[in-house]
Design a protein around this motif. Structure first.
Motif, PDB file in Angstrom:
ATOM      1  N   ASP A   1      11.413  -1.860  73.578  1.00  0.00           N
ATOM      2  CA  ASP A   1      10.816  -3.112  73.114  1.00  0.00           C
ATOM      3  C   ASP A   1      11.116  -4.245  74.094  1.00  0.00           C
ATOM      4  O   ASP A   1      10.257  -5.094  74.341  1.00  0.00           O
ATOM      5  CB  ASP A   1      11.359  -3.470  71.727  1.00  0.00           C
ATOM      6  CG  ASP A   1      10.636  -4.665  71.121  1.00  0.00           C
ATOM      7  OD1 ASP A   1       9.435  -4.548  70.836  1.00  0.00           O
ATOM      8  OD2 ASP A   1      11.281  -5.722  70.962  1.00  0.00           O
TER       9      ASP A   1
ATOM     10  N   ARG B   1       8.465  -6.611  76.092  1.00  0.00           N
ATOM     11  CA  ARG B   1       8.493  -8.075  76.046  1.00  0.00           C
ATOM     12  C   ARG B   1       8.403  -8.653  77.460  1.00  0.00           C
ATOM     13  O   ARG B   1       7.681  -9.620  77.702  1.00  0.00           O
ATOM     14  CB  ARG B   1       9.758  -8.566  75.336  1.00  0.00           C
ATOM     15  CG  ARG B   1       9.698  -8.403  73.829  1.00  0.00           C
ATOM     16  CD  ARG B   1      10.808  -9.143  73.123  1.00  0.00           C
ATOM     17  NE  ARG B   1      12.120  -8.601  73.454  1.00  0.00           N
ATOM     18  CZ  ARG B   1      13.069  -9.257  74.103  1.00  0.00           C
ATOM     19  NH1 ARG B   1      12.856 -10.489  74.537  1.00  0.00           N
ATOM     20  NH2 ARG B   1      14.231  -8.686  74.350  1.00  0.00           N
TER      21      ARG B   1
ATOM     22  N   THR C   1       5.112 -10.810  78.802  1.00  0.00           N
ATOM     23  CA  THR C   1       5.252 -12.152  79.383  1.00  0.00           C
ATOM     24  C   THR C   1       4.691 -12.191  80.796  1.00  0.00           C
ATOM     25  O   THR C   1       3.955 -13.119  81.166  1.00  0.00           O
ATOM     26  CB  THR C   1       6.734 -12.574  79.405  1.00  0.00           C
ATOM     27  OG1 THR C   1       7.196 -12.721  78.056  1.00  0.00           O
ATOM     28  CG2 THR C   1       6.927 -13.895  80.135  1.00  0.00           C
TER      29      THR C   1
ATOM     30  N   ALA D   1       3.043  -5.810  69.183  1.00  0.00           N
ATOM     31  CA  ALA D   1       3.517  -6.063  70.553  1.00  0.00           C
ATOM     32  C   ALA D   1       2.538  -6.917  71.358  1.00  0.00           C
ATOM     33  O   ALA D   1       2.913  -7.471  72.390  1.00  0.00           O
ATOM     34  CB  ALA D   1       3.765  -4.736  71.274  1.00  0.00           C
TER      35      ALA D   1
ATOM     36  N   TYR E   1       3.456 -10.347  72.579  1.00  0.00           N
ATOM     37  CA  TYR E   1       4.286 -10.553  73.761  1.00  0.00           C
ATOM     38  C   TYR E   1       3.494 -11.131  74.933  1.00  0.00           C
ATOM     39  O   TYR E   1       4.091 -11.559  75.927  1.00  0.00           O
ATOM     40  CB  TYR E   1       4.940  -9.234  74.188  1.00  0.00           C
ATOM     41  CG  TYR E   1       5.925  -8.669  73.189  1.00  0.00           C
ATOM     42  CD1 TYR E   1       6.608  -9.512  72.311  1.00  0.00           C
ATOM     43  CD2 TYR E   1       6.161  -7.302  73.106  1.00  0.00           C
ATOM     44  CE1 TYR E   1       7.522  -8.988  71.392  1.00  0.00           C
ATOM     45  CE2 TYR E   1       7.063  -6.773  72.193  1.00  0.00           C
ATOM     46  CZ  TYR E   1       7.742  -7.618  71.338  1.00  0.00           C
ATOM     47  OH  TYR E   1       8.633  -7.109  70.432  1.00  0.00           O
TER      48      TYR E   1
ATOM     49  N   ASP F   1       7.361 -15.583  76.759  1.00  0.00           N
ATOM     50  CA  ASP F   1       8.656 -15.893  76.152  1.00  0.00           C
ATOM     51  C   ASP F   1       9.408 -16.826  77.102  1.00  0.00           C
ATOM     52  O   ASP F   1       9.634 -16.472  78.257  1.00  0.00           O
ATOM     53  CB  ASP F   1       9.433 -14.593  75.943  1.00  0.00           C
ATOM     54  CG  ASP F   1      10.779 -14.810  75.282  1.00  0.00           C
ATOM     55  OD1 ASP F   1      11.579 -15.624  75.800  1.00  0.00           O
ATOM     56  OD2 ASP F   1      11.045 -14.155  74.258  1.00  0.00           O
TER      57      ASP F   1
END
Length: 454
Positions: free
Chosen positions: A65, A69, A73, A208, A211, A215
């Motif tokens: 995960d 992420r 991004t 997901a 994402y 972030d």
């Protein structure tokens, strides 16, 4: 190495089509436009490398995960970059070519080629990111396969769209650029379908997809890691553009000669780049384990391998330079004679470049990035560009060509001095033990594994 060969073959074969079918003016036009594209890709290369490191760390922790992420991004960031650069490039294409002093007879073709190929930027950026992400996850074969697909499509479509074979209209130089756009889009689509079909770890599914909204914490890491790495590519790109600024003043024949010789130099550089990457990885592993003696051995082995491999490639290129350069330039033309002369001056200096690459890769493995960047900047700008300017009145165009070995010599001397006397051993990446004082044991007790952390 395979990926580099495929990319370079693609560019070289396209240059053959353009040079043979459309002539040296068109080849000069694509040389200028391609340098602008290289500069754009250099601007985001560092962020891709940073994403690769962070994704690799996440996979090392078995944090799937977390890897997604980072990938999400970076993907959102690259999509924004791609769209902005395409729009800005369309608006500034003419001005960029003016800044390069693109000759009037090549300016129109270069502008057309650049505007069309800019349409491929968003897809190309995403493909680069996916390729790096898959490699960070330990999968190097999938990107290679789909890069091969893209190259085959580009090579096949070039003559079809340039000449207008079958029902396709003849598009000339725009056809070459359009072939690249189509090949990149098809290659990216096939890669995405494969990732979904095989459910590869970086696949974004369900929740997901959120994402893709960058972030802030991950974005900060990408910037912190990516900017220093990207700056090196930008320095190289800007230095090449500065040299092209001088070369363009020499006329179309010299520009075409430089473009053809540069195709051969791309292959000459490949062993150095591949060996440098390998040295960086092996040195980093041994630094993490505290095996400083092996770091030194790795550096020396890398230099020896580079001298042999790059030296053999240089020898082959010099022995067969006229047939090789003749692939891009018509025999008996002034451009071929200029290209042969240029290649004999410059080709051997890539051996020095390889030695520098190995030593720089070694010190960067311990987190020392600023001094190698400074050395590169000095060697390429005040030394290389300054030499070409200062000796231009006395040597003419030869001042440009001799500036290449002069810059390489200064770079290898400064890097060797930094490797021997610099403080790169005492810094260290997080988790990697620093070198003991001179005279102490070369191996840190304990062999504590190191890691690169955020």
């Amino acid at each position: 190495m395979g990926s580099s060969v495929l990319q370079s073959l693609n560019a070289s074969i396209n240059a053959v089509w353009i040079g043979r079918f459309l002539g040296p003016t068109a080849l000069a036009a694509t040389t200028n436009a391609s340098l602008v594209m290289f500069l754009l890709f250099a601007a985001v290369f560092g962020f891709g490398m940073a994403a690769t490191i962070l994704i690799g760390q996440a996979f090392g922790r078995r944090d799937i995960d977390g890897a997604r992420r980072v990938f999400g991004t970076a993907l959102g960031l690259f999509l924004i970059f791609g769209l902005v650069i395409t729009a800005a490039g369309w608006l500034a294409a003419d001005r960029l070519l003016d800044l390069l002093r693109t000759p009037a007879d090549a300016h129109g073709l270069a502008d057309l080629y650049l505007r069309v190929i800019l349409l491929s930027v968003p897809a190309s950026f995403v493909t680069v990111l996916i390729t790096m992400a898959l490699r960070g996850a330990g999968d190097a074969m999938t990107p290679l396969i789909f890069m091969g697909l893209t190259v085959v499509l580009d090579v096949v479509l070039n003559p079809v769209l340039i000449l207008g074979l079958g029902p396709v209209p003849a598009l000339g130089i725009a056809g070459s650029a359009l072939a690249t756009v189509i090949a990149n889009l098809v290659g990216l689509a096939a890669l995405v379908v494969t990732i979904r079909a095989r459910d590869l770890p970086i696949r974004l599914t369900g929740a997901a997809w959120r994402y893709l909204r960058p972030d802030p914490a991950i974005l900060k890491l990408l910037l912190a890691k990516g900017v220093p790495m990207g700056l090196q590519m930008l320095v190289v790109s800007v230095s090449v553009l500065m040299m092209v600024f001088l070369i363009n003043a020499q006329g179309v024949a010299t520009i075409a000669a430089f473009g053809a010789a540069n195709q051969l130099w791309t292959y000459i550089q490949m062993p150095a780049m591949a060996v440098g990457a390998a040295v960086s990885a092996v040195a980093a592993q041994n630094l993490g384990a505290g095996q400083w003696a092996r770091v030194e051995q790795t550096m020396r082995a890398g230099i020896a391998i580079n001298i042999v491999m790059t030296g053999l490639v240089v020898l082959c290129v010099v022995l067969a330079e006229r047939p090789l350069l003749g692939l891009f330039l018509a025999y008996g033309g002034a451009a071929l004679d200029i290209a042969t002369h240029v290649n004999r001056i410059v080709a051997w200096s890539w051996i020095l470049f390889g030695i520098t690459a190995v030593m720089s890769a070694t010190v960067r493995a311990n987190g020392a990035v600023m001094v190698p960047l400074l050395i590169l900047t000095v060697a390429l700008m005040p030394v290389r560009f300054g030499f070409a300017l200062a000796f231009g009145p006395a040597l003419g165009a030869d001042a440009i060509w001799w500036s290449f070995p002069v810059g390489s010599a200064v770079s290898v001397v400064l890097t060797a001095l930094y490797y021997r006397f610099g403080g790169w051993r005492s810094g260290g990446m997080a988790g990697a033990p620093a070198r003991p004082p001179v005279g102490a044991a070369s191996k840190i007790p304990g062999n504590i594994p190191g890691k690169i952390t955020g």
